[in-house]
Design a protein around this motif. Structure first.
Motif, PDB file in Angstrom:
ATOM      1  N   PRO A 210       7.199   8.754   7.851  1.00 39.93           N
ATOM      2  CA  PRO A 210       8.392   8.190   7.220  1.00 39.93           C
ATOM      3  C   PRO A 210       8.093   6.929   6.413  1.00 39.93           C
ATOM      4  O   PRO A 210       8.801   6.635   5.440  1.00 39.93           O
ATOM      5  CB  PRO A 210       9.305   7.891   8.414  1.00 39.93           C
ATOM      6  CG  PRO A 210       8.918   8.916   9.434  1.00 39.93           C
ATOM      7  CD  PRO A 210       7.420   9.046   9.279  1.00 39.93           C
ATOM      8  N   ASN A 211       7.055   6.197   6.780  1.00 37.43           N
ATOM      9  CA  ASN A 211       6.653   5.027   5.987  1.00 37.43           C
ATOM     10  C   ASN A 211       6.057   5.468   4.648  1.00 37.43           C
ATOM     11  O   ASN A 211       6.348   4.875   3.602  1.00 37.43           O
ATOM     12  CB  ASN A 211       5.643   4.186   6.757  1.00 37.43           C
ATOM     13  CG  ASN A 211       5.240   2.931   6.001  1.00 37.43           C
ATOM     14  OD1 ASN A 211       6.082   2.119   5.621  1.00 37.43           O
ATOM     15  ND2 ASN A 211       3.944   2.778   5.754  1.00 37.43           N
ATOM     16  N   GLY A 212       5.224   6.486   4.665  1.00 35.31           N
ATOM     17  CA  GLY A 212       4.717   7.040   3.419  1.00 35.31           C
ATOM     18  C   GLY A 212       5.842   7.565   2.552  1.00 35.31           C
ATOM     19  O   GLY A 212       5.869   7.350   1.330  1.00 35.31           O
ATOM     20  N   ALA A 213       6.806   8.256   3.181  1.00 36.61           N
ATOM     21  CA  ALA A 213       7.962   8.772   2.452  1.00 36.61           C
ATOM     22  C   ALA A 213       8.761   7.625   1.833  1.00 36.61           C
ATOM     23  O   ALA A 213       9.269   7.745   0.704  1.00 36.61           O
ATOM     24  CB  ALA A 213       8.849   9.592   3.386  1.00 36.61           C
ATOM     25  N   TYR A 214       8.877   6.515   2.559  1.00 40.26           N
ATOM     26  CA  TYR A 214       9.635   5.378   2.027  1.00 40.26           C
ATOM     27  C   TYR A 214       8.961   4.802   0.783  1.00 40.26           C
ATOM     28  O   TYR A 214       9.635   4.468  -0.203  1.00 40.26           O
ATOM     29  CB  TYR A 214       9.784   4.283   3.082  1.00 40.26           C
ATOM     30  CG  TYR A 214      10.575   3.100   2.579  1.00 40.26           C
ATOM     31  CD1 TYR A 214      11.967   3.155   2.528  1.00 40.26           C
ATOM     32  CD2 TYR A 214       9.936   1.955   2.117  1.00 40.26           C
ATOM     33  CE1 TYR A 214      12.704   2.083   2.034  1.00 40.26           C
ATOM     34  CE2 TYR A 214      10.665   0.885   1.623  1.00 40.26           C
ATOM     35  CZ  TYR A 214      12.049   0.950   1.583  1.00 40.26           C
ATOM     36  OH  TYR A 214      12.781  -0.106   1.072  1.00 40.26           O
ATOM     37  N   HIS A 215       7.651   4.675   0.802  1.00 36.22           N
ATOM     38  CA  HIS A 215       6.964   4.133  -0.376  1.00 36.22           C
ATOM     39  C   HIS A 215       7.056   5.098  -1.558  1.00 36.22           C
ATOM     40  O   HIS A 215       7.109   4.643  -2.715  1.00 36.22           O
ATOM     41  CB  HIS A 215       5.516   3.803  -0.032  1.00 36.22           C
ATOM     42  CG  HIS A 215       5.377   2.586   0.837  1.00 36.22           C
ATOM     43  ND1 HIS A 215       5.869   1.349   0.471  1.00 36.22           N
ATOM     44  CD2 HIS A 215       4.824   2.424   2.076  1.00 36.22           C
ATOM     45  CE1 HIS A 215       5.606   0.465   1.428  1.00 36.22           C
ATOM     46  NE2 HIS A 215       4.982   1.093   2.409  1.00 36.22           N
ATOM     47  N   ALA A 216       7.083   6.387  -1.292  1.00 34.36           N
ATOM     48  CA  ALA A 216       7.332   7.344  -2.368  1.00 34.36           C
ATOM     49  C   ALA A 216       8.745   7.171  -2.911  1.00 34.36           C
ATOM     50  O   ALA A 216       8.978   7.218  -4.126  1.00 34.36           O
ATOM     51  CB  ALA A 216       7.124   8.766  -1.855  1.00 34.36           C
ATOM     52  N   TYR A 217       9.687   6.958  -2.010  1.00 32.64           N
ATOM     53  CA  TYR A 217      11.087   6.709  -2.392  1.00 32.64           C
ATOM     54  C   TYR A 217      11.205   5.439  -3.231  1.00 32.64           C
ATOM     55  O   TYR A 217      11.971   5.377  -4.205  1.00 32.64           O
ATOM     56  CB  TYR A 217      11.934   6.630  -1.125  1.00 32.64           C
ATOM     57  CG  TYR A 217      13.262   5.937  -1.267  1.00 32.64           C
ATOM     58  CD1 TYR A 217      14.353   6.569  -1.880  1.00 32.64           C
ATOM     59  CD2 TYR A 217      13.441   4.645  -0.764  1.00 32.64           C
ATOM     60  CE1 TYR A 217      15.579   5.927  -2.002  1.00 32.64           C
ATOM     61  CE2 TYR A 217      14.655   4.006  -0.870  1.00 32.64           C
ATOM     62  CZ  TYR A 217      15.725   4.636  -1.496  1.00 32.64           C
ATOM     63  OH  TYR A 217      16.941   3.990  -1.608  1.00 32.64           O
ATOM     64  N   GLU A 218      10.442   4.409  -2.880  1.00 32.21           N
ATOM     65  CA  GLU A 218      10.449   3.182  -3.678  1.00 32.21           C
ATOM     66  C   GLU A 218      10.011   3.462  -5.116  1.00 32.21           C
ATOM     67  O   GLU A 218      10.585   2.902  -6.064  1.00 32.21           O
ATOM     68  CB  GLU A 218       9.513   2.147  -3.053  1.00 32.21           C
ATOM     69  CG  GLU A 218      10.064   1.428  -1.845  1.00 32.21           C
ATOM     70  CD  GLU A 218       9.153   0.308  -1.391  1.00 32.21           C
ATOM     71  OE1 GLU A 218       9.647  -0.808  -1.163  1.00 32.21           O
ATOM     72  OE2 GLU A 218       7.930   0.547  -1.270  1.00 32.21           O
ATOM     73  N   GLU A 219       9.004   4.314  -5.275  1.00 33.59           N
ATOM     74  CA  GLU A 219       8.553   4.664  -6.618  1.00 33.59           C
ATOM     75  C   GLU A 219       9.641   5.414  -7.376  1.00 33.59           C
ATOM     76  O   GLU A 219       9.837   5.205  -8.580  1.00 33.59           O
ATOM     77  CB  GLU A 219       7.275   5.511  -6.549  1.00 33.59           C
ATOM     78  CG  GLU A 219       6.055   4.766  -6.051  1.00 33.59           C
ATOM     79  CD  GLU A 219       5.706   3.585  -6.950  1.00 33.59           C
ATOM     80  OE1 GLU A 219       5.700   3.749  -8.194  1.00 33.59           O
ATOM     81  OE2 GLU A 219       5.450   2.490  -6.409  1.00 33.59           O
ATOM     82  N   PHE A 220      10.359   6.276  -6.679  1.00 33.99           N
ATOM     83  CA  PHE A 220      11.477   6.990  -7.300  1.00 33.99           C
ATOM     84  C   PHE A 220      12.551   5.999  -7.742  1.00 33.99           C
ATOM     85  O   PHE A 220      13.074   6.079  -8.863  1.00 33.99           O
ATOM     86  CB  PHE A 220      12.060   8.008  -6.315  1.00 33.99           C
ATOM     87  CG  PHE A 220      13.311   8.674  -6.796  1.00 33.99           C
ATOM     88  CD1 PHE A 220      13.260   9.720  -7.716  1.00 33.99           C
ATOM     89  CD2 PHE A 220      14.563   8.266  -6.327  1.00 33.99           C
ATOM     90  CE1 PHE A 220      14.424  10.347  -8.154  1.00 33.99           C
ATOM     91  CE2 PHE A 220      15.721   8.886  -6.770  1.00 33.99           C
ATOM     92  CZ  PHE A 220      15.656   9.927  -7.683  1.00 33.99           C
TER      93      PHE A 220
END
Length: 392
Positions: A210-220
């Motif tokens: 979920p932390n990796g997913a959050y950083h991907a979300y930040e890029e979005f």
């Protein structure tokens, strides 16, 4: 006379061994027959084979024997213990660095083995690239494409020495270049490499954390000029002792269990039963995170309650977005509740229609296509994305 006596004593010496072997074989078979049977093999996240119903036709065509063999393999007493013992022996004595299609790297990392792309994989990749390109061209200005790199790209130094992995970077470059002609693309390789000291991917599973997913979300959010979900303003919950699909394949004896951190959000999610093209009936409404599944072996399935064909989440923001996804998106999507009022979710494993009619009927403002690399190159269902609408 001496030779005769020798032969007789030799025969007598064999009898106890034969008797002992017979007792062990018969006793083991008898014990196995009464050993408790199971319906689920938890470590492999699948149903256990059950004793097959007998029929003469099944016996004659060989299917009964095959089913019986599967039943014996799945229901053998202490099956998991025997497998674990074998895997420990393989790793410690024989220094094996591959088990069940998984590479065992340094620091107890586990990676999906991908040494080559055969002609079938290359053909499927080409179909999927073209499908996404055609879909984005039909929805100009609406489509964002996010393809997550494999953990082995970000943590290549943890791979077994000399592992001949495919050049994923070259394939990603080609995919992004082609899709980027019609859609906005998000390439995570640079930001993830900068953040690699953080907990971005599970060691025992094929998903990102979920932390990796959050950083991907930040890029979005950066690309869309959105304010990200503020993790500091929410209370997180940590689930311990997660052992994912890679562990199930390797049974690594000194495994380092993963943890899952999530946020308790009260946004409702409705899962729909698909009855036709752009035709849905509500099946159930509940939390977008099914916390009961954190008590099972398949803990990652708690996010979005698994891979449903079509779901709709009520968010706290404005506008709407449709996410076309594999399971990487499951831990990414909860963060979108901060930015959108309506979040549609489509998983083509359980959705066999094109999207045009759904987008028009539901009025989605944006579309996000989110996959991980290894799913994208193999997915046989993504081509549904360009299936033409039959609705007039």
């Amino acid at each position: 006379m001496a030779k005769v006596i020798y032969r007789k004593s030799g025969r007598r010496a064999v009898y106890p061994v034969l008797i002992l072997g017979g007792v062990l074989l018969f006793g083991g078979t008898l014990l196995n027959a009464f050993w408790p049977k199971r319906t689920q093999i938890e470590l492999e996240n699948r149903k256990a084979a059950q004793f097959p119903a007998f029929s003469l036709s099944n016996l004659l065509d060989g299917s009964w024997q095959s089913s019986f063999s599967n039943w014996m393999q799945d229901q053998f007493m202490l099956r998991d213990t025997w497998i674990n013992t074998q895997r420990v022996t393989d790793e410690i004595l024989f220094q094996k660095v591959e088990e069940g299609g998984i590479l065992i790297g340094d620091d107890r990392w586990m990676f999906t083995k991908l040494f080559s792309m055969d002609s079938a994989a290359q053909a499927q990749t080409e179909k999927n690239i073209q499908a996404v390109c055609d879909f984005a061209a039909n929805h100009p200005g609406k489509v964002t494409f996010l393809l997550a790199p494999s953990a082995s790209v970000i943590y290549s130094e943890e791979l077994p020495a000399g592992a001949p992995m495919i050049d994923e970077n070259a394939v990603l470059d080609e995919i992004f270049a082609r899709v980027g002609e019609n859609a906005a693309v998000i390439d995570l390789r640079e930001p993830f490499t900068a953040l690699k000291d953080e907990y971005l991917y599970f060691k025992t599973d094929h998903h990102w954390t979920p932390n990796g997913a959050y950083h991907a979300y930040e890029e979005f959010c950066r690309q869309q000029a959105l304010t990200p979900f503020d993790r500091d303003a929410h209370q997180s919950v940590i689930v311990e002792d997660f052992q994912g699909t890679h562990y199930s394949a390797t049974r690594l004896w000194n495994v380092e269990n993963d943890t899952i951190e999530y946020y308790q959000l009260d946004n409702p999610m409705t899962v729909y039963r698909i009855t036709g093209e752009a035709q849905y009936e509500p099946e159930r409404t509940g939390s977008l995170i099914n916390v009961q599944k954190f008590n099972t072996r398949d803990k990652y399935a708690a996010f979005l309650d698994g891979n449903n064909g079509y779901s709709v989440i009520e968010g706290n923001g404005e506008g709407s977005i449709l996410v076309v996804k594999d399971s990487y998106a499951n831990s990414f999507i909860p963060y979108l509740t901060e930015n959108y009022a309506k979040i549609g979710v489509v998983d083509f494993r359980n959705f066999k229609y094109g999207l045009d009619s759904t987008i028009e009927k539901e009025g989605y403002d944006q579309i996000l296509i989110l996959y991980n690399f290894q799913t994208f190159i193999a997915d046989i269902n993504l081509i549904y994305i360009t299936r033409p609408s039959t609705l007039q």
